[in-house]
Scaffold this active site. Sequence first.
Site, PDB file in Angstrom:
ATOM      1  N   ILE A  33      20.899  -4.856   2.710  1.00 45.13           N
ATOM      2  CA  ILE A  33      21.352  -4.770   4.088  1.00 45.13           C
ATOM      3  C   ILE A  33      22.711  -4.097   4.113  1.00 45.13           C
ATOM      4  CG2 ILE A  33      20.062  -6.799   4.848  1.00 45.13           C
ATOM      5  CD1 ILE A  33      22.739  -8.340   4.908  1.00 45.13           C
ATOM      6  N   TYR A  58      27.942  -3.936   1.820  1.00 45.69           N
ATOM      7  CA  TYR A  58      26.636  -3.736   1.188  1.00 45.69           C
ATOM      8  C   TYR A  58      26.223  -5.044   0.524  1.00 45.69           C
ATOM      9  CZ  TYR A  58      23.170  -1.672  -2.031  1.00 45.69           C
ATOM     10  OH  TYR A  58      22.035  -1.375  -2.726  1.00 45.69           O
ATOM     11  N   CYS A  59      24.980  -5.459   0.738  1.00 43.21           N
ATOM     12  CA  CYS A  59      24.501  -6.753   0.224  1.00 43.21           C
ATOM     13  C   CYS A  59      23.025  -6.609  -0.140  1.00 43.21           C
ATOM     14  CB  CYS A  59      24.700  -7.815   1.315  1.00 43.21           C
ATOM     15  SG  CYS A  59      24.353  -9.503   0.809  1.00 43.21           S
ATOM     16  N   PHE A  60      22.610  -7.255  -1.226  1.00 44.43           N
ATOM     17  CA  PHE A  60      21.201  -7.140  -1.619  1.00 44.43           C
ATOM     18  C   PHE A  60      20.737  -8.373  -2.377  1.00 44.43           C
ATOM     19  CE2 PHE A  60      23.493  -5.567  -5.316  1.00 44.43           C
ATOM     20  CZ  PHE A  60      22.792  -6.107  -6.374  1.00 44.43           C
TER      21      PHE A  60
END
Length: 405
Positions: free
Chosen positions: A185, A8-10
């Site tokens: 993403i 998980y990346c933001f």
Amino acid sequence: MTGAPPSYCFVAFPPRTKKDQILFGKNSARPRDEVQEVLYVPSSSHEAGSRVQCTYLAIDQVGKTHSVILSKPAWMWGAEMGANECGVCIGNVAVITREAADDTKLLLGMDLVRLGLERGANAKEALDAIVSLIEEHGQGGSMFQAGSPGFHNAFLIVDRAEAWLLETVGKYWAAEKITDGVRCICNHLSLKTQLDLEHPELQSHVKSQGWWSGDKEFNFSEVFSQDENGDDCLGREAVESHEELLTMESVMNVLRNKSNGINVDSATFLTTASAVSVLPQDGKRPCIHFLTGTPDPSRSIFKPFIFVEDVTAVPKAQSSCAEGKPCHHEHTEWKHELYEAHQCALSLMDREKEEGDKLLNTMLGLEKQGLDAMEDILNSSNPLDSAEVVDLFYDCVDTEIKFYK
């Protein structure tokens, strides 16, 4: 092990964040027994014609590489996430598409993260470096030491002014420029019709495959997604619907949350490391990067790092492989001192709840002291004194280990 790890990346931009700061965060979901290390690599000049050995493939080196801080699986050359001295951050996630990934040992998505950081002075330069390397060398090979099918990759590339979401399918790619709001993403493609850049043969390729006829607007995720859950990203609302202004502390808490799937803890995968970066839009203020270097952010602490000259290396957060070069140890030999001390602390937390909770609260108190100190640096009108932070990450790791013992 065949499934894609649910990383998980933001990124979050003002006005969703405090004090005109751009915030970047990532949880790295990897096989449960894999060790992740934190590696600092200083900037370097390279002779013409020199080569760099990535995880599987050797490629031409560039004349100058930027200094980088990397959170990386200890066995591979590349990184899950990291930052460079120019204020660029990159994270990647594996994506599954309708087109099979190449199992040939080429460049891994993690290699491309590191190469983008070493070669890009801003987000757009890093993007250009990554897509050029994909087009020249291709991407492929197992991203797990124990072996697995290959995966395609999505990248979030961020600097002090903008971010680029890059999604790739083999040598084909598309990218969207982001300058506001919050963007996450995960393992699903999310680019739709708003494409600011793309591979010149992208649309002709999908036409040749019979996936798009050209009679309606081109939608990247609709064309390439394996199923209808194109942008169904677990935990997306945890950041996008956050009512208060986001801060470095609040995004750490988001990454710690296990209830919504952001912090992975399953039979197969675990969040083996986490990172948060604060990128002030004011270029006079330093970027600050927080890394755990240990698994499960709900039971780890984030430690700050700032780029200055002659940063002190932190061998206690690194495996026995020197200079980040790939080698072939068993899992037990990858365990660095910070990882082993943290494993002992986790064992205590599982075995003796009262004592374990007491230790965790003590560690979170230390983290809060670090956050307050970094807030003072960000708010100060005085130039940063390099001597005060050259040992910053080293001292934090050393203190953490002492408390665990």
